[in-house]
Design a protein around this motif. Structure first.
Motif, PDB file in Angstrom:
ATOM      1  N   GLU A  95     108.914  93.747 -53.019  1.00 57.25           N
ATOM      2  CA  GLU A  95     109.390  92.552 -52.089  1.00 57.25           C
ATOM      3  C   GLU A  95     110.814  92.730 -52.637  1.00 57.25           C
ATOM      4  O   GLU A  95     111.386  93.010 -53.540  1.00 57.25           O
ATOM      5  CB  GLU A  95     108.963  91.359 -52.635  1.00 57.25           C
ATOM      6  N   LEU A  96     111.881  92.530 -51.476  1.00 51.56           N
ATOM      7  CA  LEU A  96     113.121  92.282 -51.903  1.00 51.56           C
ATOM      8  C   LEU A  96     113.863  91.093 -52.386  1.00 51.56           C
ATOM      9  O   LEU A  96     114.578  90.918 -53.133  1.00 51.56           O
ATOM     10  CB  LEU A  96     113.896  92.230 -50.305  1.00 51.56           C
ATOM     11  N   PHE A  97     112.790  89.854 -52.175  1.00 48.92           N
ATOM     12  CA  PHE A  97     113.226  88.556 -52.665  1.00 48.92           C
ATOM     13  C   PHE A  97     111.714  87.908 -52.423  1.00 48.92           C
ATOM     14  O   PHE A  97     111.016  88.171 -51.725  1.00 48.92           O
ATOM     15  CB  PHE A  97     114.324  87.919 -52.365  1.00 48.92           C
ATOM     16  N   ASP A  98     111.616  86.790 -53.463  1.00 45.64           N
ATOM     17  CA  ASP A  98     110.328  85.968 -53.228  1.00 45.64           C
ATOM     18  C   ASP A  98     110.576  85.054 -51.926  1.00 45.64           C
ATOM     19  O   ASP A  98     111.620  84.500 -52.039  1.00 45.64           O
ATOM     20  CB  ASP A  98     110.381  84.828 -54.451  1.00 45.64           C
ATOM     21  N   VAL A  99     109.715  84.809 -51.122  1.00 41.98           N
ATOM     22  CA  VAL A  99     109.709  84.148 -49.985  1.00 41.98           C
ATOM     23  C   VAL A  99     109.084  82.773 -50.258  1.00 41.98           C
ATOM     24  O   VAL A  99     109.065  82.017 -49.327  1.00 41.98           O
ATOM     25  CB  VAL A  99     109.137  84.783 -48.793  1.00 41.98           C
ATOM     26  N   SER A 100     108.487  82.650 -51.510  1.00 43.38           N
ATOM     27  CA  SER A 100     107.665  81.221 -51.616  1.00 43.38           C
ATOM     28  C   SER A 100     108.687  80.052 -51.326  1.00 43.38           C
ATOM     29  O   SER A 100     108.321  79.068 -50.648  1.00 43.38           O
ATOM     30  CB  SER A 100     107.314  81.364 -53.037  1.00 43.38           C
ATOM     31  N   PRO A 101     110.018  80.050 -51.749  1.00 42.15           N
ATOM     32  CA  PRO A 101     110.786  78.946 -51.735  1.00 42.15           C
ATOM     33  C   PRO A 101     111.110  78.547 -50.171  1.00 42.15           C
ATOM     34  O   PRO A 101     111.135  77.443 -49.807  1.00 42.15           O
ATOM     35  CB  PRO A 101     112.016  79.391 -52.587  1.00 42.15           C
ATOM     36  N   VAL A 115     110.521  76.220 -56.083  1.00 42.00           N
ATOM     37  CA  VAL A 115     108.944  76.735 -56.574  1.00 42.00           C
ATOM     38  C   VAL A 115     109.132  77.196 -57.787  1.00 42.00           C
ATOM     39  O   VAL A 115     109.635  77.996 -58.192  1.00 42.00           O
ATOM     40  CB  VAL A 115     108.335  77.827 -55.657  1.00 42.00           C
ATOM     41  N   SER A 116     108.792  75.980 -58.699  1.00 43.00           N
ATOM     42  CA  SER A 116     108.836  76.618 -60.363  1.00 43.00           C
ATOM     43  C   SER A 116     108.047  77.654 -60.750  1.00 43.00           C
ATOM     44  O   SER A 116     106.884  77.994 -60.067  1.00 43.00           O
ATOM     45  CB  SER A 116     108.494  75.216 -60.830  1.00 43.00           C
ATOM     46  N   PHE A 117     108.738  78.389 -61.664  1.00 45.19           N
ATOM     47  CA  PHE A 117     107.732  79.576 -62.336  1.00 45.19           C
ATOM     48  C   PHE A 117     106.799  79.121 -62.942  1.00 45.19           C
ATOM     49  O   PHE A 117     106.900  78.061 -63.709  1.00 45.19           O
ATOM     50  CB  PHE A 117     109.035  80.167 -63.062  1.00 45.19           C
ATOM     51  N   HIS A 147      91.869  79.969 -67.966  1.00 44.70           N
ATOM     52  CA  HIS A 147      93.057  79.166 -68.283  1.00 44.70           C
ATOM     53  C   HIS A 147      93.751  79.703 -69.476  1.00 44.70           C
ATOM     54  O   HIS A 147      95.072  79.705 -69.705  1.00 44.70           O
ATOM     55  CB  HIS A 147      92.771  77.892 -68.462  1.00 44.70           C
ATOM     56  N   LEU A 148      93.279  80.717 -70.415  1.00 42.39           N
ATOM     57  CA  LEU A 148      93.921  81.258 -71.418  1.00 42.39           C
ATOM     58  C   LEU A 148      94.313  82.715 -71.170  1.00 42.39           C
ATOM     59  O   LEU A 148      95.459  83.128 -71.741  1.00 42.39           O
ATOM     60  CB  LEU A 148      92.864  81.506 -72.770  1.00 42.39           C
ATOM     61  N   TYR A 149      94.319  83.130 -69.827  1.00 44.51           N
ATOM     62  CA  TYR A 149      94.593  84.432 -69.821  1.00 44.51           C
ATOM     63  C   TYR A 149      95.421  84.691 -68.334  1.00 44.51           C
ATOM     64  O   TYR A 149      95.992  85.679 -68.212  1.00 44.51           O
ATOM     65  CB  TYR A 149      93.258  85.326 -69.597  1.00 44.51           C
ATOM     66  N   VAL A 150      95.672  83.639 -67.566  1.00 41.65           N
ATOM     67  CA  VAL A 150      96.599  83.605 -66.474  1.00 41.65           C
ATOM     68  C   VAL A 150      97.376  82.418 -66.568  1.00 41.65           C
ATOM     69  O   VAL A 150      97.371  81.540 -67.304  1.00 41.65           O
ATOM     70  CB  VAL A 150      95.677  83.553 -65.243  1.00 41.65           C
ATOM     71  N   ALA A 151      98.660  82.711 -65.648  1.00 38.23           N
ATOM     72  CA  ALA A 151      99.675  81.717 -65.525  1.00 38.23           C
ATOM     73  C   ALA A 151      98.830  80.521 -64.760  1.00 38.23           C
ATOM     74  O   ALA A 151      97.966  80.637 -64.004  1.00 38.23           O
ATOM     75  CB  ALA A 151     100.751  82.032 -64.650  1.00 38.23           C
ATOM     76  N   ASP A 152      99.507  79.418 -64.825  1.00 37.83           N
ATOM     77  CA  ASP A 152      98.884  78.024 -64.201  1.00 37.83           C
ATOM     78  C   ASP A 152      99.347  78.021 -62.895  1.00 37.83           C
ATOM     79  O   ASP A 152     100.010  77.122 -62.413  1.00 37.83           O
ATOM     80  CB  ASP A 152      99.456  76.708 -65.019  1.00 37.83           C
ATOM     81  N   LEU A 178      91.064  84.454 -53.934  1.00 36.27           N
ATOM     82  CA  LEU A 178      91.944  83.880 -54.746  1.00 36.27           C
ATOM     83  C   LEU A 178      92.736  84.828 -55.667  1.00 36.27           C
ATOM     84  O   LEU A 178      92.288  86.171 -55.821  1.00 36.27           O
ATOM     85  CB  LEU A 178      91.309  83.045 -55.815  1.00 36.27           C
ATOM     86  N   LEU A 179      94.113  84.488 -55.890  1.00 34.05           N
ATOM     87  CA  LEU A 179      94.922  85.395 -56.666  1.00 34.05           C
ATOM     88  C   LEU A 179      95.121  84.853 -57.847  1.00 34.05           C
ATOM     89  O   LEU A 179      95.800  83.582 -57.990  1.00 34.05           O
ATOM     90  CB  LEU A 179      95.991  85.781 -55.675  1.00 34.05           C
ATOM     91  N   LEU A 180      94.895  85.537 -58.980  1.00 39.58           N
ATOM     92  CA  LEU A 180      95.508  84.926 -60.560  1.00 39.58           C
ATOM     93  C   LEU A 180      96.677  85.960 -60.658  1.00 39.58           C
ATOM     94  O   LEU A 180      96.733  87.150 -60.394  1.00 39.58           O
ATOM     95  CB  LEU A 180      94.440  85.025 -61.339  1.00 39.58           C
ATOM     96  N   LYS A 181      97.608  84.975 -61.512  1.00 36.65           N
ATOM     97  CA  LYS A 181      99.071  85.776 -61.687  1.00 36.65           C
ATOM     98  C   LYS A 181      99.013  85.983 -63.150  1.00 36.65           C
ATOM     99  O   LYS A 181      98.787  84.990 -64.077  1.00 36.65           O
ATOM    100  CB  LYS A 181     100.132  85.270 -60.915  1.00 36.65           C
ATOM    101  N   PHE A 182     100.094  86.934 -63.711  1.00 36.22           N
ATOM    102  CA  PHE A 182     100.620  87.158 -64.898  1.00 36.22           C
ATOM    103  C   PHE A 182      99.490  87.118 -66.094  1.00 36.22           C
ATOM    104  O   PHE A 182      99.714  86.503 -67.001  1.00 36.22           O
ATOM    105  CB  PHE A 182     101.708  85.923 -65.293  1.00 36.22           C
TER     106      PHE A 182
END
Length: 697
Positions: free
Chosen positions: A141-147, A289-291, A352-357, A367-371
């Motif tokens: 991606e060129l930039f995050d489109v979420s915001p 959109v907070s990290f 919950h211990l292994y992915v971002a919230d 579903l997509l889990l991140k980080f």
């Protein structure tokens, strides 16, 4: 029903919920017309089911994003008020079913405690704003489109320009030119670009749509600066609200307005509306959109599964490396998009211990889990496998997209959910090597309206029926050749032939076997389909359409035991037409109050638009007294001049058109808002008095 009171601190949301409870009570007392109430509840995410007396509730999750706490809250609410099942949709929403209408205000209140809304999830509004689920972590991606997606959600929620349109409007943001948000089938689709000066902007796709008659979107901007996308969308909505069809719901989408007036004329009208926009430039808050909170660094057990074949397949099909070094995204394949509430809780416990919230719903109902840290992947897989959420082949041929079909939808003709699961099983059992193929998509809808996106499938099916031997046979329309090309270019699947539903498995075998045999080396499905042509596939599948050799079980649909019969209800996605004079005048008075309230809050543009709506509703009411029904707001304005002003029956200072269309001749200033609201109030009172006098004669 007892009067409901919310304890929420947000006064706007609190007012919405209390107002819903009030309107339900008035509806039960017979004080609100059924059609008017239907329009109101749809705009609050409350949708009638196939089953009488219960509702489907659609939760609006902007670009599919939710936290652990939000998913747990949704699960709790589904248990308390629904059937204990969560359905993930192609618009990144979550739906719950079998909800009592009288309990919907309480349900909404409970959801809002974790900042989850149902407002404008259905109805003639701006529907959920979607984006590529991997936005923010996609390496390309060129930039995050979420915001940007979030800005659209925030700006148009409760915005008066899009509360009572002729039909729904859909926006989408793709993360890259791969266009995984399908910009080409949206009313407005956006693909990120950076110009030579290093400035952010978007390629803009306009007036696309699926449904029974798909239209591919037009490119209207190769590069629109980032601060201009919200104003442009506002102008589009203003034009659609005024000129869009309102009588014939099958022709009431933006794509049909372009077909009717022509692209050039619609774009001219959009440009003409710019002066009336609330904002001329809308800088996007890139930090809106907070990290997400990252998972803690913990010690990981030795699972001993690193060389396990299923684990390796899972890594190959469900896991990808993020643009953030050292982290991975993990997709969860959810069969037919259904996840039970107890399973949702098990999921949070497992991850919950292994992915971002932060979890995102995907367009193919997963579903997509991140980080996820690399060293956490084996443990995460082990945990997911223990709760049966580690199926391989995400977004592959074995990952079939489907709508609920006849399970709960009024418009469903034949079953789609059981068929989807059956086709997935077929691929796993007979074509296991194709779980790695992400170039061919299977999509199923229960009817021709394409909620399951069959119109953009490589291999698609939609519910239908055929007659044989004096009986009705459940059938599917087979479609081939659709899909995403990239950078705003897409393909609409072509209708090939209808076959009995129970033969859909044979259709899939025939097509896959032929592709295996006759595709050239390195040839993708689109090229293979184009080279051989539509008639080739018609002849290939035609033997399966033979109705002279029907077996008894083919009169029974997938997932059913009884003989098939069509039972199609009235769809609620489409516009509701309310042609009751008294109701329209009451609405006009209510909108006048809204105009004054917005003025007091110094929301000049909102006040002006409410005042515009006052005049439209009032004029429409008077026209109905003469038996004149206009299918667009522009038609109401034109017809009122013709039947009342030009005839001399009503005296105005000039024409009604000149008066009401001052809205797009002036900036939305305080002084113009003052004059425009005063004109609207005079007009309303004059017309109300005229009608009252007529009834006294």
């Amino acid at each position: 029903m007892q009067s409901f009171r919310t304890e929420l601190e947000n006064p706007i949301v609190e007012k919405d919920i209390i107002d819903l409870e009030k309107k339900i009570r008035l509806y039960r007392e017979g004080a609100i017309h059924d059609e008017k109430f239907r329009s109101l509840r749809l705009a609050r995410g409350i949708y009638g089911q196939r089953q009488p007396g219960v509702q489907m509730i659609r939760i609006k999750l902007p670009f599919g994003k939710m936290t652990f706490r939000q998913l747990l809250r949704i699960a709790d609410v589904a248990d308390e008020y629904g059937s204990g099942n969560l359905h993930l949709t192609t618009r990144q929403d979550i739906q719950m079913h079998y909800v009592s209408l009288d309990r919907t205000p309480e349900l909404w209140d409970q959801l809002e405690r974790e900042d989850v809304t149902i407002r404008e999830a259905c109805g003639n509004t701006v529907r959920n704003v979607t984006s590529s689920p991997d936005a923010g972590i996609n390496p390309q991606e060129l930039f995050d489109v979420s915001p940007y997606a979030h800005a659209f959600f925030s700006y148009f929620l409760r915005n008066p320009i899009c509360q009572e349109m002729g039909r729904k409007i859909k926006f989408a943001f793709s993360a890259t030119e791969n266009d995984t948000a399908f910009s080409y089938i949206h009313d407005l689709g956006f693909i990120p670009k950076i110009n030579e000066q290093g400035e952010r902007g978007f390629k803009v796709l306009f007036a696309g749509g699926l449904g029974a008659q798909p239209f591919l979107a037009h490119v209207v901007h190769e590069f629109l600066p980032e601060d201009q996308i919200v104003p442009y969308a506002e102008s589009v909505l203003r034009v659609f609200d005024r000129y869009g069809e309102r009588s014939n719901r099958n022709k009431a989408r933006l794509k049909y307005l372009v077909q009717k007036l022509g692209l050039e004329e619609v774009l001219r009208l959009i440009d003409e509306e710019r002066i009336a926009n609330k904002v001329k430039s809308y800088p996007i808050d890139r930090d809106a959109v907070s990290f997400p909170n990252l998972p803690p660094v913990v010690a990981f057990e030795d699972t001993g599964i690193e060389k396990d074949l299923d684990y390796q397949r899972w890594l190959a099909t469900n896991v990808f490396e993020q643009k953030q070094q050292g982290f991975y995204g993990v997709y969860i394949k959810v069969t037919v998009g259904d996840i039970r509430t107890f399973k949702a809780r098990e999921l949070i416990d497992a991850i919950h211990l292994y992915v971002a919230d932060e979890i995102r719903v995907t367009q193919n109902q997963g579903l997509l889990l991140k980080f996820v840290r690399k060293e956490a992947l084996p443990t995460l897989y082990k945990n997911l496998k223990e709760i049966n959420l580690a199926a391989t082949g995400f977004d592959s041929l074995a990952d079939v997209t489907t709508c609920p079909g006849t399970d709960t939808c009024n418009l469903g003709i034949s079953n789609s959910m059981t068929l989807a699961a059956t086709l997935e099983d077929l691929v796993y059992e007979e074509y296991p090597h194709l779980i790695f193929n992400k170039d061919i998509k299977i999509k199923i809808s229960g009817c021709m309206n394409s909620c399951g996106q069959h119109g953009l499938a490589h291999i698609g099916f939609h519910g239908s029926s055929v007659k044989a031997n004096g009986k009705v046979v459940p059938a599917v329309q087979v479609l081939l050749g659709g899909g995403t090309v990239g950078d705003g270019i897409g393909r609409v699947a072509e209708k090939i032939i209808k076959v009995p539903s129970k033969r859909a498995t044979s259709v899939l075998r025939v097509v896959l076997n032929d592709y295996s045999t006759n595709a050239l080396a390195g040839e993708n499905f689109h090229s293979y389909y184009d080279r051989l042509g539509k008639d080739y596939f018609y002849q290939l599948i035609k033997p399966l359409a033979d109705l002279t050799n029907l077996q008894e079980e083919e009169y029974v649909d997938w997932g059913h035991e009884e003989t098939f019969q069509t039972a199609i209800g009235v769809g609620e996605c489409a516009g509701v037409i309310i042609d009751l004079v008294a109701t329209l005048l009451v609405e006009a008075e209510e909108k006048l109050d809204w105009a004054k309230s917005s003025f007091e809050n110094q929301a000049w543009a909102d006040a002006i638009y409410h005042a515009y709506a006052v005049q439209v509703s009032t004029a429409k009411a008077l026209l109905l007294d003469k038996g004149v029904s206009s299918s667009t707001q522009a038609g109401v304005i034109r017809d009122f001049d013709q039947h009342y002003v030009s005839s001399g029956e009503i005296a105005l200072e000039g024409s009604f058109s000149d008066q009401i269309l001052q809205i797009n001749k002036h900036e939305p200033t305080e002084s113009f808002a003052t004059a425009y609201i005063e004109a609207a109030e005079r007009f309303y009172k004059q017309m109300k008095t005229k009608r009252e006098e007529a009834f006294q004669l």
